[in-house]
Design an enzyme around this catalytic site. Structure first.
Site, PDB file in Angstrom:
ATOM      1  N   ALA A   7      -9.154   2.354   9.754  1.00 45.52           N
ATOM      2  CA  ALA A   7      -8.473   1.929  10.983  1.00 45.52           C
ATOM      3  C   ALA A   7      -9.010   2.706  12.175  1.00 45.52           C
ATOM      4  CB  ALA A   7      -6.959   2.118  10.856  1.00 45.52           C
ATOM      5  N   THR A   8      -8.707   4.011  12.194  1.00 46.82           N
ATOM      6  CA  THR A   8      -9.035   4.825  13.373  1.00 46.82           C
ATOM      7  C   THR A   8     -10.508   4.735  13.756  1.00 46.82           C
ATOM      8  OG1 THR A   8      -7.448   6.353  12.404  1.00 46.82           O
ATOM      9  CG2 THR A   8      -8.574   7.085  14.384  1.00 46.82           C
ATOM     10  N   LYS A  27       0.882  -1.166   0.000  1.00 48.40           N
ATOM     11  CA  LYS A  27       0.000   0.000   0.000  1.00 48.40           C
ATOM     12  C   LYS A  27       0.917   1.213   0.000  1.00 48.40           C
ATOM     13  CE  LYS A  27      -3.051   2.885   2.592  1.00 48.40           C
ATOM     14  NZ  LYS A  27      -3.484   3.316   3.921  1.00 48.40           N
ATOM     15  N   GLY A  84      -7.437   9.965   9.503  1.00 47.35           N
ATOM     16  CA  GLY A  84      -7.691  10.169  10.930  1.00 47.35           C
ATOM     17  C   GLY A  84      -8.699  11.244  11.263  1.00 47.35           C
ATOM     18  N   ALA A 125      -9.273   6.112   3.958  1.00 49.60           N
ATOM     19  CA  ALA A 125      -9.088   7.287   4.819  1.00 49.60           C
ATOM     20  C   ALA A 125     -10.329   8.169   4.906  1.00 49.60           C
ATOM     21  CB  ALA A 125      -7.905   8.142   4.380  1.00 49.60           C
ATOM     22  N   GLY A 126     -10.579   8.624   6.104  1.00 47.21           N
ATOM     23  CA  GLY A 126     -11.642   9.587   6.358  1.00 47.21           C
ATOM     24  C   GLY A 126     -12.923   8.992   6.913  1.00 47.21           C
TER      25      GLY A 126
END
Lengths: 252, 337
Positions: free
Chosen positions: A205-206, A96, A157, A183-184
């Site tokens: 993830a977050t 990635k 994040g 992301a986001g």
């Protein structure tokens, strides 16, 4: 319904790709990963302890494939070096690719990213680039041979969701490789929306690891990705301005 | 008995055991990267709390209650001013709200304080600090003064110190594995349980004309990055990064940059302090962040895996190991390691 995600000829039963950063502890992370149903999880090559007991062991014990990433790299040279180290250490040519422009936004640097992607593809890597939500750049990444494109919904994040859904649709419309929303994502509706826009998978993830209950949020994301995928393939009704009764009209 | 490891856990265990009449040898390689030598010295279970770590919180609170007596026996001063957890942007502020709500659910007291109240408590705080959480019960200790005092207390009870690890098989009596992150290589049962978690940390000293260090332990989120400042008499300890990169003992440029930048946001006066030391240490991570304090074999006890909480958990660990020693190994081999 058998509907596998296929990237570079490899099949995955789950369309949810996870990251590992941010969990309170490894046990929580383990339960969240299991609950998410993920089969592919990305780990930062620069934050890796291959000597045992850490995230890598955990993924292996769960039978989850490891997707090394180049998080923290600021230029093509750094990213290429990091990808090669990952290939040696983890015995995988999948990467990635992350090349960020600055620490504050963590937005991809498009010029460095494209350069690194091309060099890695030429070097035999299966490259999954983390990119801006720019349809032109996504196209160029595909042109140099990336196996997927991974546009952001909003910066890493932030949990701001998908800020430019139309761009994601544009990217999907022209891509012949899988589009993975990366992301986001803040909550389940963001993940469902990504799938409804036609993305092939979602990477997050977050949103899970920093949720108050990561295991429950992992279950929510799994369901959201499945729901969004189903809704997309089910064919939604047109949006109308005026009401339209669902029971038959008297003379019908 | 033999204690492998001369950090805060090994020394505390040795001291308690020797005081109770056991003959004790401590094997210590005195690594400059040992977790308790490098640590900041926060004894702060409350502000360390987060959903998923409930057992760690409970054990930390239990140990915190033992600390005043532990420190008094060692004649080590404690800073009792408490902790202030701070937020510097709206999202960090929300994280504090979540922590506050969580602590309230867990029955722990912490008070939400405004920016104005914070600056009355600590006038040196930076202007971008938004709000905070005050935890008056938290303590801090000078970790290096503590280690000195523990060594002195051990010597007082005739603990023998050596750098040479004799092969465990040749040692008669019980072996206590208290070697922090290095414990994983000392017994097969710890092999895939304990892992090194690197931390980089800075020591800053105040100079003539600079604002003195804060009175409280200051913890903050600066754009999502955690940072803490633990006051010392002559300055402060600024920490800490957290990476899992094996036993990589380098202090990176980026770590120093991030820590200093975030500290300057919270406590602008640090820019005029002297950068006295940069160091990297290894916490001993475990899968659930809980320590392993148990029999591993009929003659082996583990006291490791304390992660971020080695100093805090030293009293409760020493007490548990002493009671394991007194009870003796379980009749069947193995224990529930």
């Amino acid at each position: 319904m058998d509907d596998p995600l296929i990237i570079a000829g490899r099949e995955f039963g789950s369309r949810l790709i996870m990251g590992t950063g941010g969990a309170a502890n490894l046990s929580v992370l383990e339960r969240a990963l299991v609950e998410s149903g993920t089969e592919l999880t990305t780990v930062a090559m620069r934050r890796l302890d291959s000597s045992g007991g850490g995230v890598l062991d955990l993924l292996r014990s769960l039978g989850i494939s490891v997707l090394p990433n180049t998080a923290g790299c600021r230029g093509a040279a750094e990213a290429v070096l990091t990808a090669r180290l990952a290939r040696e250490a983890l015995d995988t040519d999948w990467v990635k690719l992350e090349v960020v422009a600055d620490e504050q936004t963590l937005l991809p640097d498009p010029i460095e990213l494209l350069d690194a992607a091309e060099r890695l593809v030429d070097d035999g890597f299966t490259v999954l680039p983390y990119t801006n939500d720019d349809p032109v750049l996504a196209r160029r990444l595909e042109d140099v041979g990336c196996a997927a494109v991974m546009p952001l919904g909003s910066p890493i994040g932030t949990g701001l969701g998908i800020r430019n859904p139309h761009n994601i649709e544009l990217i999907v419309a022209r891509a012949s490789v899988p589009v993975i929303l990366d992301a986001g994502i803040g909550t389940a509706s963001d993940a469902a929306l990504a799938m409804e826009l036609g993305c092939s998978a979602v990477l997050l993830a977050t949103a899970v690891t920093r949720a108050q209950d990561p295991v429950r949020m992992a279950a929510a994301m799994r369901a959201a990705v499945e729901a969004g995928r189903l809704a997309k393939s089910a064919g939604r009704i047109p949006q109308r301005f005026w009401a339209h009764a669902s029971s038959p009209a008297p003379d019908a | 008995m033999t204690v492998l490891g001369g950090g805060v856990i090994g020394l505390s265990v040795a001291w308690y055991a020797a005081r109770a009449g056991f003959p004790v040898t401590v094997v210590d390689h005195a690594s400059p990267h040992g977790g308790s030598w490098v640590a900041g010295g926060m004894l702060a279970p409350i502000t360390e709390a987060w959903p998923g770590d409930e057992d760690v919180l409970a054990l930390g609170v239990e140990s915190l209650a033992l600390w005043p007596g532990f420190a008094e026996d060692l004649d080590v001063p404690l800073n009792r001013t408490g902790t202030l957890a701070l937020a510097t942007d709206p999202a960090d502020n929300e994280v504090l709200d979540q922590l506050h709500a969580y602590l309230t659910r867990m029955g722990r007291s912490a008070t939400r304080v405004t920016r104005r109240e914070l600056r009355a408590l600590e006038p040196g705080l930076g202007p971008t600090v938004r709000s905070g959480l005050s935890v008056p019960g938290d303590l801090s200790v000078d970790n290096r003064a503590l280690l000195d005092a523990l060594r002195a207390a051990c010597r007082h009870y005739d603990v023998h110190f050596t750098e040479d690890a004799e092969p465990p098989t040749a040692v008669s009596g019980v072996t206590v594995i208290a070697a922090g992150a290095w414990s994983r290589d000392l017994h097969p049962a710890l092999r895939n349980v304990i892992r090194p978690v690197k931390g980089e940390i800075l020591r800053l000293t105040a100079r003539p004309g600079t604002l003195p260090p804060p009175r409280h332990t200051i913890r903050a989120h600066v754009s999502g990055r955690p940072v803490y400042l633990v006051p010392r008499t002559d300055g402060l300890v600024l920490g800490a990064t957290q990476h899992e990169t094996g036993f990589d003992a380098d202090v990176t440029v980026g770590a120093v940059r991030d820590l200093l930048r975030d500290a300057e946001t919270v406590w602008p006066a640090v820019a005029e302090y002297a950068l006295a030391e940069t160091s990297a240490g290894f916490r001993s991570g475990s899968p659930d962040n809980m320590p392993v304090i148990d029999w591993l074999a009929p003659d082996v006890i583990a006291a490791t895996g304390h992660h971020r909480n080695g100093l805090l958990l030293a009293p409760v660990t020493a007490r548990r190991v002493l009671s394991l020693l007194r009870e003796g190994a379980p009749p069947r081999e193995g224990g529930d390691s």
